[in-house]
Design an enzyme around this catalytic site. Structure first.
Site, PDB file in Angstrom:
ATOM      1  N   CYS A 291       0.822  -1.214   0.000  1.00  0.00           N
ATOM      2  CA  CYS A 291       0.000   0.000   0.000  1.00  0.00           C
ATOM      3  C   CYS A 291       0.859   1.270   0.000  1.00  0.00           C
ATOM      4  CB  CYS A 291      -0.986  -0.005   1.156  1.00  0.00           C
ATOM      5  SG  CYS A 291      -0.266  -0.512   2.695  1.00  0.00           S
ATOM      6  N   ASN A 292       2.129   1.121   0.327  1.00  0.00           N
ATOM      7  CA  ASN A 292       2.982   2.310   0.351  1.00  0.00           C
ATOM      8  C   ASN A 292       3.914   2.436  -0.843  1.00  0.00           C
ATOM      9  OD1 ASN A 292       2.047   3.575   2.617  1.00  0.00           O
ATOM     10  ND2 ASN A 292       3.312   2.330   3.977  1.00  0.00           N
ATOM     11  N   ARG A 293       3.999   1.405  -1.649  1.00  0.00           N
ATOM     12  CA  ARG A 293       4.936   1.493  -2.778  1.00  0.00           C
ATOM     13  C   ARG A 293       4.589   0.526  -3.900  1.00  0.00           C
ATOM     14  NH1 ARG A 293       9.737   1.747  -0.940  1.00  0.00           N
ATOM     15  NH2 ARG A 293       9.075   2.024   1.218  1.00  0.00           N
TER      16      ARG A 293
ATOM     17  N   HIS B 160      18.713   0.293  -2.568  1.00  0.00           N
ATOM     18  CA  HIS B 160      17.308   0.648  -2.359  1.00  0.00           C
ATOM     19  C   HIS B 160      16.506  -0.587  -1.925  1.00  0.00           C
ATOM     20  CE1 HIS B 160      13.586   2.859  -2.816  1.00  0.00           C
ATOM     21  NE2 HIS B 160      13.099   1.837  -3.501  1.00  0.00           N
TER      22      HIS B 160
ATOM     23  N   SER C 224      10.450   2.548   5.055  1.00  0.00           N
ATOM     24  CA  SER C 224       9.014   2.490   5.359  1.00  0.00           C
ATOM     25  C   SER C 224       8.533   3.776   6.009  1.00  0.00           C
ATOM     26  CB  SER C 224       8.728   1.335   6.315  1.00  0.00           C
ATOM     27  OG  SER C 224       9.078   0.124   5.718  1.00  0.00           O
TER      28      SER C 224
ATOM     29  N   GLN D 151       6.262  -8.962   2.732  1.00  0.00           N
ATOM     30  CA  GLN D 151       5.752  -8.513   1.429  1.00  0.00           C
ATOM     31  C   GLN D 151       6.789  -8.735   0.336  1.00  0.00           C
ATOM     32  OE1 GLN D 151       4.789  -4.648   2.895  1.00  0.00           O
ATOM     33  NE2 GLN D 151       2.592  -5.052   2.990  1.00  0.00           N
TER      34      GLN D 151
ATOM     35  N   GLY E 225     -14.895   8.050  28.645  1.00  0.00           N
ATOM     36  CA  GLY E 225     -15.002   8.666  27.330  1.00  0.00           C
ATOM     37  C   GLY E 225     -14.546   7.637  26.324  1.00  0.00           C
TER      38      GLY E 225
ATOM     39  N   GLU F  27     -11.516   7.948  19.892  1.00  0.00           N
ATOM     40  CA  GLU F  27     -10.878   6.974  19.012  1.00  0.00           C
ATOM     41  C   GLU F  27      -9.579   6.442  19.609  1.00  0.00           C
ATOM     42  OE1 GLU F  27     -11.709   5.106  16.529  1.00  0.00           O
ATOM     43  OE2 GLU F  27     -13.654   6.045  16.902  1.00  0.00           O
ATOM     44  N   MET F  28      -8.768   7.382  20.139  1.00  0.00           N
ATOM     45  CA  MET F  28      -7.462   6.964  20.633  1.00  0.00           C
ATOM     46  C   MET F  28      -7.605   6.063  21.852  1.00  0.00           C
ATOM     47  SD  MET F  28      -3.999   9.061  21.171  1.00  0.00           S
ATOM     48  CE  MET F  28      -4.349  10.587  20.400  1.00  0.00           C
TER      49      MET F  28
END
Lengths: 267, 447
Positions: free
Chosen positions: B50-52, B100, B110, B121, B190, B193-194
């Site tokens: 998804c990143n490259r 690389h 990354s 991957q 509460g 999200e975090m």
């Protein structure tokens, strides 16, 4: 023969101590495997030294300060090896091994002659064994308490030193502390009872209020309070750690003071 | 012959473009087959995460190779013009391409340095290429090396140690207070999200009981269902706090919700069992005085962020070590590739010269008619002397340059000058189970 084994042991504990202290200061998470092998070998030779001394003496070798300190050191290393095998808390070695080494080198500095025992002292070993094992348990509680206070401080101050990473979780240390006290207290109790019986047997009185007896009773009371406090009103965690650290300093002080003054019947 | 990479990653290209170029696992075989058909591409692997998206290839000619890979990407993206994609692409060759790949595999490239997925991957991409027989001796060796370097970086440097997110830092800290999280209880005040993320991390770390309280009770009921937890009415939570080993507070309240005396009471009821309080709300919801209570450990968002920053800093320091390790490994593999390049060139040159020599000697001998053995020997010696003398210079130069930076260039020039392109025989494909080529391939140069 026991002297050779003793000296080999001393050497192994010295090297082990250096390794484990290196871990305390070093950045590396891992202790070299060799450090455990060295501690294990040291323990092996220590056992040989004790057994061969027992055979030579013809009685359990707990009749002089030298022997008492050597046994104390042996039992400490035993506890370390057991806890290490069970929980893999490597950092424990950095506290226990130096203590065992100091105890053993103090033993080395004392007269090593095997003493001939008058028949009346033949049953003393029970009293000495119980008292010493109790002291070992309190030593473990002391170390757990010390580690707790260090880790507590690091967590509160939010400082993340390499030590922070190596020290185990607070509740583990508190648990170890509690277990050590619950082991140590009955042992000390047995030590005191057998000691009193022996005193009655040899001198005709349970208690004659000498410094050693007062010290022992004081220690007993102190740990009784610590133990009861934990069970009833929640004297655990930081307070327990403080109490056991301070308490053990008291134990050592009384024990050494009394023994060095030579008031104990067999010293 | 050269090894090249053309690709784009999270730093060079926006996600919209990365999506368009990404190759799903199912379409990978087809994509590999197509890529191999592009002119000059001898070996190829496609790494798509998804990143490259990166194409690694061994090509006959570097420039032509770059061109082919770029054109391939353009065709995949169905871009109308080169300009649409080209600015986002990076193209590297030889040592830079290998470095690389090594850096990518070691997760130095990354988004989160040290993340663990990339190694798997790369492995999957390689396996897909192996299945398609898309790789050959060079890529096989280089990618295997990249995987082993990636593993070494993970084990020999601290690059993957320590949490690098706030929610995970909370788990890391919790484990310094509680040896085991199983049987422990967390109270969420509460349901931001975090806070939910931190709770999820805690649950996957073994925590079993979750209590949730929100001002709007229905929200708490809803969130509790997802965690298999217990909703607590908001005005009752200070009393319930005694049952919580960990309290995570993240509400929009503008004042303190948890005061020192609340925690004091909870601790008393807990008989001084430690409590870990995490305040990730801004403005803060837990009175800072709580932090000075014995057995209460209070961390706010800045403390956790400080934790993360320090971890990241440590990772960066460790990354330097990894770079050094990679530098050495790249050096070794580049040397191997170069010698591989010189070797077939030298062999081809030698073989071509021998062929010509034999042909010409035969031709002249038939023209001469019957000759004495002595004369025949002299003719053969003459031919051999000429070829040897003529080849001496080029062969020595090729051998000498095999390890020099422009070794590939020399081999290429020799191949063009002597028209060796058709005569070059590359070593047969290295099958996966086959033993790896020797570590010090320089020795192979010896003709």
């Amino acid at each position: 023969m026991n002297v050779v084994f003793f000296e080999v042991t001393l050497l192994f504990y010295l090297v082990g101590t250096i390794f484990f202290l290196g871990q305390l200061s070093g950045r590396l998470e891992e202790v070299p495997r060799s450090a455990f092998v060295i501690a294990g070998l040291g323990f092996f030779f220590h056992t040989l030294a004790l057994v061969s001394r027992m055979i030579e003496a013809g009685h359990i070798p707990l009749t002089s300060l030298h022997e008492a300190l050597s046994f104390f050191s042996w039992a400490l290393v035993l506890v370390f090896l057991v806890v290490e095998l069970r929980y893999r808390i490597h950092i424990l070695g950095s506290f226990i091994l130096p203590m065992a080494f100091i105890s053993l080198i103090s033993a080395a500095a004392l007269p090593k002659e095997i003493q001939a025992l008058a028949p009346i002292f033949r049953n003393m070993w029970m009293h000495v064994t119980f008292s010493l094992l109790g002291t070992v348990a309190f030593a473990v509680a002391f170390i757990a308490g010390l580690m707790y206070l260090i880790q507590e401080h690091l967590l509160k101050s939010k400082h993340r030193t390499p030590l922070y990473h190596k020290l185990p979780a607070l509740d583990f240390l508190d648990d170890l502390n509690g277990k050590a006290i619950s082991f140590g207290f009955p042992l000390l109790t047995l030590g005191i009872i057998t000691g009193a019986l022996f005193a009655e047997f040899s001198r005709g009185s349970f208690l004659n209020w000498n410094a050693e007896q007062i010290g022992a009773l004081g220690t007993w009371l102190f740990y009784l309070v610590v133990l009861l406090g934990r069970v009833t009103v929640g004297w655990r965690a930081k307070r327990a750690a403080y109490l056991t650290v301070v308490g053990f300093a008291g134990v050592i002080f009384t024990l050494l003071g009394v023994m060095l003054k030579g008031q104990h019947p067999f010293v | 012959m050269n090894i090249i990479v053309v690709g784009l990653n999270h730093r060079t290209a926006p996600v919209e473009l990365r999506e368009r170029l990404a190759v799903s696992e199912t379409r990978l075989p087809e994509a590999l087959a197509r890529l191999r058909r592009w002119p000059g591409v001898m070996e190829a692997t496609i790494l798509s995460t998804c990143n490259r998206v990166e194409l690694y290839a061994v090509v006959k000619d570097t420039e032509q190779g770059f061109e082919s890979l770029r054109e391939y990407l353009i065709s995949v993206a169905m871009a109308s013009t080169t300009e649409e994609i080209s600015p986002y692409l990076y193209s590297l060759d030889s040592a830079e391409a290998i470095r690389h790949l090594f850096r990518v595999t070691s997760s130095l490239d990354s988004m989160v340095v040290g993340e663990p997925q990339i190694l798997g991957q790369v492995k999957e991409a390689f396996e897909a290429a192996l299945n398609q027989k898309a790789t050959g001796v060079i890529l096989n060796k280089v990618i295997r090396k990249a995987l082993s370097v990636g593993k070494r970086v993970r084990t020999e440097t601290g690059i993957a140690e320590n949490a690098v997110s706030v929610s995970y830092a909370a788990v890391e800290l919790a484990k310094k207070i509680f040896q085991s999280l199983s049987g422990k209880t967390v109270l969420l005040v509460g349901a931001g999200e975090m806070a939910k993320l931190a709770a999820r991390h805690l649950v996957s770390a073994g925590m079993q009981h979750v209590m949730i309280t929100t001002r709007n009770f229905e929200l708490a009921v809803d969130a509790a269902r997802r965690f298999n937890g217990m909703p607590v009415p908001f005005d009752e939570f200070p009393r319930e706090m005694a049952g919580a080993d960990i309290v995570i507070c993240s509400t929009g309240a503008v004042s303190y919700l948890i005061h020192a005396h609340d925690v004091q009471q909870a601790l008393h009821a807990r008989r001084n069992r430690p409590m870990f309080l995490i305040d990730i709300s801004v403005p803060r919801n837990i009175d800072p005085k709580v932090g000075s209570l014995d057995n209460a450990y209070l961390y706010n968002i800045d403390d956790l962020q400080g934790h993360v920053d320090k971890n990241l800093e440590e990772r960066r320091r460790e990354a330097m070590k990894a770079e050094e390790l990679i530098h050495d490994e790249v050096g070794l593999i580049v040397k191997w590739i170069k010698s591989l390049d010189a070797l077939p060139t030298i062999r081809a040159l030698r073989r071509k010269a021998d062929d010509i020599q034999r042909l010409e000697v035969d031709r002249i001998l038939t023209k001469l008619g019957p000759v004495s053995p002595r004369q025949r020997q002299l003719v053969e010696e003459l031919a051999a002397a000429i070829t040897n003398k003529l080849l001496h210079g080029p062969l020595v130069a090729l051998k000498a340059e095999a390890d020099a930076p422009n070794g590939t260039l020399f081999a290429e020039i020799a191949q063009r000058l002597f028209e060796l392109e058709k005569d070059i025989e590359l070593p047969a494909n290295d099958d996966p189970g086959h033993a790896a080529p020797p570590e010090h391939p320089g020795e192979q140069v010896r003709p």
